[in-house]
Design an enzyme around this catalytic site. Structure first.
Site, PDB file in Angstrom:
ATOM      1  N   SER A  16      16.065 -55.051 -10.308  1.00 13.77           N
ATOM      2  CA  SER A  16      15.202 -53.889 -10.082  1.00 13.77           C
ATOM      3  C   SER A  16      15.524 -53.363  -8.688  1.00 13.77           C
ATOM      4  O   SER A  16      16.060 -54.095  -7.849  1.00 13.77           O
ATOM      5  CB  SER A  16      13.724 -54.271 -10.207  1.00 13.77           C
ATOM      6  OG  SER A  16      13.422 -55.401  -9.417  1.00 13.77           O
ATOM      7  N   GLU A  37      14.227 -50.921  -5.252  1.00 13.46           N
ATOM      8  CA  GLU A  37      13.091 -50.306  -4.537  1.00 13.46           C
ATOM      9  C   GLU A  37      13.583 -49.148  -3.680  1.00 13.46           C
ATOM     10  O   GLU A  37      14.598 -49.259  -2.986  1.00 13.46           O
ATOM     11  CB  GLU A  37      12.425 -51.364  -3.656  1.00 13.46           C
ATOM     12  CG  GLU A  37      11.199 -50.836  -2.937  1.00 13.46           C
ATOM     13  CD  GLU A  37      10.419 -51.949  -2.260  1.00 13.46           C
ATOM     14  OE1 GLU A  37      10.095 -52.954  -2.916  1.00 13.46           O
ATOM     15  OE2 GLU A  37      10.139 -51.802  -1.061  1.00 13.46           O
ATOM     16  N   ASP A  68      -0.750 -52.924   5.030  1.00 10.18           N
ATOM     17  CA  ASP A  68      -0.838 -53.312   6.440  1.00 10.18           C
ATOM     18  C   ASP A  68      -2.055 -52.656   7.080  1.00 10.18           C
ATOM     19  O   ASP A  68      -2.495 -51.594   6.651  1.00 10.18           O
ATOM     20  CB  ASP A  68       0.426 -52.860   7.186  1.00 10.18           C
ATOM     21  CG  ASP A  68       1.593 -53.794   6.911  1.00 10.18           C
ATOM     22  OD1 ASP A  68       1.355 -55.012   6.787  1.00 10.18           O
ATOM     23  OD2 ASP A  68       2.725 -53.303   6.805  1.00 10.18           O
ATOM     24  N   PHE A  84      12.668 -54.658  12.072  1.00 12.32           N
ATOM     25  CA  PHE A  84      11.705 -54.325  11.026  1.00 12.32           C
ATOM     26  C   PHE A  84      11.238 -55.577  10.277  1.00 12.32           C
ATOM     27  O   PHE A  84      10.046 -55.823  10.115  1.00 12.32           O
ATOM     28  CB  PHE A  84      12.378 -53.305  10.083  1.00 12.32           C
ATOM     29  CG  PHE A  84      11.612 -53.003   8.851  1.00 12.32           C
ATOM     30  CD1 PHE A  84      10.444 -52.250   8.911  1.00 12.32           C
ATOM     31  CD2 PHE A  84      12.051 -53.451   7.609  1.00 12.32           C
ATOM     32  CE1 PHE A  84       9.730 -51.965   7.756  1.00 12.32           C
ATOM     33  CE2 PHE A  84      11.353 -53.173   6.460  1.00 12.32           C
ATOM     34  CZ  PHE A  84      10.179 -52.429   6.538  1.00 12.32           C
TER      35      PHE A  84
HETATM   36  P1  FAD Z   1      -1.907 -60.061   0.232  1.00 14.37           P
HETATM   37  O1  FAD Z   1      -0.932 -60.764  -0.647  1.00 14.37           O
HETATM   38  O2  FAD Z   1      -3.162 -59.632  -0.327  1.00 14.37           O
HETATM   39  O3  FAD Z   1      -2.217 -60.968   1.481  1.00 14.37           O
HETATM   40  C1  FAD Z   1      -1.175 -61.482   2.287  1.00 14.37           C
HETATM   41  C2  FAD Z   1      -1.723 -62.614   3.138  1.00 14.37           C
HETATM   42  O4  FAD Z   1      -2.626 -62.122   4.099  1.00 14.37           O
HETATM   43  C3  FAD Z   1      -2.460 -63.614   2.310  1.00 14.37           C
HETATM   44  O5  FAD Z   1      -1.627 -64.631   1.884  1.00 14.37           O
HETATM   45  C4  FAD Z   1      -3.566 -64.080   3.200  1.00 14.37           C
HETATM   46  O6  FAD Z   1      -3.244 -65.288   3.798  1.00 14.37           O
HETATM   47  C5  FAD Z   1      -3.737 -62.988   4.195  1.00 14.37           C
HETATM   48  N1  FAD Z   1      -4.955 -62.289   3.852  1.00 14.37           N
HETATM   49  C6  FAD Z   1      -5.083 -61.190   3.101  1.00 14.37           C
HETATM   50  N2  FAD Z   1      -6.353 -60.814   2.981  1.00 14.37           N
HETATM   51  C7  FAD Z   1      -7.047 -61.714   3.714  1.00 14.37           C
HETATM   52  C8  FAD Z   1      -8.410 -61.879   4.003  1.00 14.37           C
HETATM   53  N3  FAD Z   1      -9.334 -61.045   3.532  1.00 14.37           N
HETATM   54  N4  FAD Z   1      -8.771 -62.918   4.782  1.00 14.37           N
HETATM   55  C9  FAD Z   1      -7.839 -63.778   5.271  1.00 14.37           C
HETATM   56  N5  FAD Z   1      -6.535 -63.661   5.031  1.00 14.37           N
HETATM   57  C10 FAD Z   1      -6.150 -62.671   4.263  1.00 14.37           C
HETATM   58  N6  FAD Z   1       3.212 -52.016   2.406  1.00 14.37           N
HETATM   59  C11 FAD Z   1       2.907 -50.707   2.254  1.00 14.37           C
HETATM   60  O7  FAD Z   1       2.167 -50.154   3.055  1.00 14.37           O
HETATM   61  N7  FAD Z   1       3.427 -49.970   1.223  1.00 14.37           N
HETATM   62  C12 FAD Z   1       4.234 -50.526   0.278  1.00 14.37           C
HETATM   63  O8  FAD Z   1       4.690 -49.840  -0.631  1.00 14.37           O
HETATM   64  C13 FAD Z   1       4.555 -51.917   0.414  1.00 14.37           C
HETATM   65  N8  FAD Z   1       5.330 -52.532  -0.510  1.00 14.37           N
HETATM   66  C14 FAD Z   1       5.569 -53.885  -0.410  1.00 14.37           C
HETATM   67  C15 FAD Z   1       6.313 -54.522  -1.406  1.00 14.37           C
HETATM   68  C16 FAD Z   1       6.565 -55.880  -1.326  1.00 14.37           C
HETATM   69  C17 FAD Z   1       7.369 -56.540  -2.436  1.00 14.37           C
HETATM   70  C18 FAD Z   1       6.086 -56.639  -0.220  1.00 14.37           C
HETATM   71  C19 FAD Z   1       6.397 -58.104  -0.112  1.00 14.37           C
HETATM   72  C20 FAD Z   1       5.340 -56.017   0.773  1.00 14.37           C
HETATM   73  C21 FAD Z   1       5.061 -54.635   0.692  1.00 14.37           C
HETATM   74  N9  FAD Z   1       4.290 -53.989   1.644  1.00 14.37           N
HETATM   75  C22 FAD Z   1       4.007 -52.643   1.502  1.00 14.37           C
HETATM   76  C23 FAD Z   1       3.791 -54.717   2.825  1.00 14.37           C
HETATM   77  C24 FAD Z   1       2.372 -55.249   2.618  1.00 14.37           C
HETATM   78  O9  FAD Z   1       1.484 -54.171   2.448  1.00 14.37           O
HETATM   79  C25 FAD Z   1       1.982 -56.054   3.853  1.00 14.37           C
HETATM   80  O10 FAD Z   1       2.739 -57.221   3.956  1.00 14.37           O
HETATM   81  C26 FAD Z   1       0.486 -56.335   3.992  1.00 14.37           C
HETATM   82  O11 FAD Z   1       0.243 -56.840   5.295  1.00 14.37           O
HETATM   83  C27 FAD Z   1      -0.050 -57.350   3.022  1.00 14.37           C
HETATM   84  O12 FAD Z   1      -0.280 -56.785   1.780  1.00 14.37           O
HETATM   85  P2  FAD Z   1      -0.165 -57.777   0.498  1.00 14.37           P
HETATM   86  O13 FAD Z   1      -0.667 -57.147  -0.709  1.00 14.37           O
HETATM   87  O14 FAD Z   1       1.196 -58.323   0.474  1.00 14.37           O
HETATM   88  O15 FAD Z   1      -1.206 -58.872   0.986  1.00 14.37           O
END
Ligand code: FAD
Length: 302
Positions: A19, A21, A113, A224
């Site tokens: 896939s 991105e 983020d 980055f």
């Molecule tokens: P989650 O998986 O929900 O959380 C990541 C970690 O943060 C958890 O393991 C946990 O330990 C900690 N955490 C989360 N919530 C809490 C809480 N409430 N309390 C304590 N700890 C907590 N960013 C963008 O803006 N746009 C995108 O399109 C984008 N695409 C991405 C695609 C991929 C494949 C990846 C790996 C990352 C992407 N990101 C993107 C980055 C991502 O948004 C950031 O890494 C963000 O900081 C975490 O989002 P997540 O859904 O991965 O977090």
């Protein structure tokens, strides 16, 4: 140790599943470049192509426009990234409904983020989705026919206290209905396999698809990915030593490094790859070629 038989075990069917991105283009020139890239990569028949998302209004719209154009003008299956950042539940539900209306059936659901940037505290929107798992559940409840992918962190997310806390979050996302996790970029394959063991030991059996990033511009990419918690090994930095002003050689080195990484993963049984293309086709096309993929070859969903 692997307690649950992984669904990402080699299929034995030959070609790996891939896939791609992309990020939404900001200018007409970037748009032309993206479409050249999509046209070059589409004949490799990726299982899906995903488009990243930024929480700001104009970026949001650009993601939507890119996804809509992919649906209208290609046979590719698009996956729209979506985050919980700076939006109420209602606003996010509207975005999801709009995607569903135009035929999107795959969303990459993320927390996102902190709006202040990586390293600043994440504050949930007062009326928003509380977490990525909450978003996954919201999407799946609203539209059970939308498949949801999520993120995974072989080096743990920088905000995670430890691996257990990190994998708790992955487990919550899977329990909420995530079908697949795509990893943050990593360069040391052992990190991926150690993480996979931890994930399987927790009873999580969805595919954990490695995210592969060819480093077109090593210096920029290093800054980055380091901010996002990925370690860059010294051996990798050394390969780019002295090439700051030599983009042609850098490109060859980047392709060789990434091709080596995927081939080593493949030898150890991995048969799905998600490529962070940076909207460029050349390296990713070459790496896919080395994986045995040819234009016109059939692909299953990655
Ligand atoms: P989650 O998986 O929900 O959380 C990541 C970690 O943060 C958890 O393991 C946990 O330990 C900690 N955490 C989360 N919530 C809490 C809480 N409430 N309390 C304590 N700890 C907590 N960013 C963008 O803006 N746009 C995108 O399109 C984008 N695409 C991405 C695609 C991929 C494949 C990846 C790996 C990352 C992407 N990101 C993107 C980055 C991502 O948004 C950031 O890494 C963000 O900081 C975490 O989002 P997540 O859904 O991965 O977090």
């Amino acid at each position: 140790m692997t307690e649950v038989p992984p669904k990402d075990a080699p299929s034995g069917l030959g070609s790996p599943q891939i896939s791609f991105e992309f990020f939404p283009p900001k200018t007409p020139e970037m748009e032309r470049n993206l479409w050249d890239t999509i046209k070059r990569l589409a004949p490799l028949h990726p299982g899906f192509v995903s488009v990243t998302y930024g929480a700001g209004g104009s970026t949001r719209e650009r993601t939507h426009a890119t996804i809509a154009r992919i649906l209208a003008e290609t046979e590719l299956t698009p996956a729209a990234h979506l985050t919980c950042v700076s939006a109420s539940r209602g606003e996010i539900d509207d975005i999801v409904d709009r995607y569903h209306d135009i035929g999107v059936r795959h969303i990459v659901a993320l927390r996102g983020d902190p709006p202040g940037g990586i390293g600043t505290p994440y504050v949930t929107h007062p009326d928003g989705y509380r977490s990525s798992a909450d978003l996954v559940e919201g999407i799946r409840t609203r539209h059970p026919d939308i498949e949801v992918s999520v993120s995974a962190y072989p080096e743990k997310h920088p905000e995670s206290a430890d691996f257990d806390a990190d994998i708790d979050v992955l487990k919550a996302k899977v329990d909420a209905g995530a079908a697949r996790a795509i990893t943050q970029v990593f360069f040391d394959n052992d990190l991926y396999f150690r993480y996979l063991d931890r994930v399987r030991a927790r009873g999580i059996d969805i595919p954990i698809v490695p995210g592969i990033m060819p480093m077109h511009n090593f210096k920029q990419a290093r800054a980055f990915v380091t901010r996002a918690g990925t370690s860059v090994p010294d051996w990798l930095a050394q390969k780019f030593d002295g090439l700051d002003d030599d983009p042609e050689t850098r490109k060859l080195v980047a392709a060789t490094v990434a091709a080596g990484q995927v081939q080593k993963l493949r030898k150890r049984g991995v048969d799905r790859f998600h490529f962070y293309t940076m909207n460029r086709a050349d390296l990713v096309f070459a790496i896919s070629h080395l994986l045995g993929l040819r234009p016109g070859g059939a692909q299953k969903a990655a």
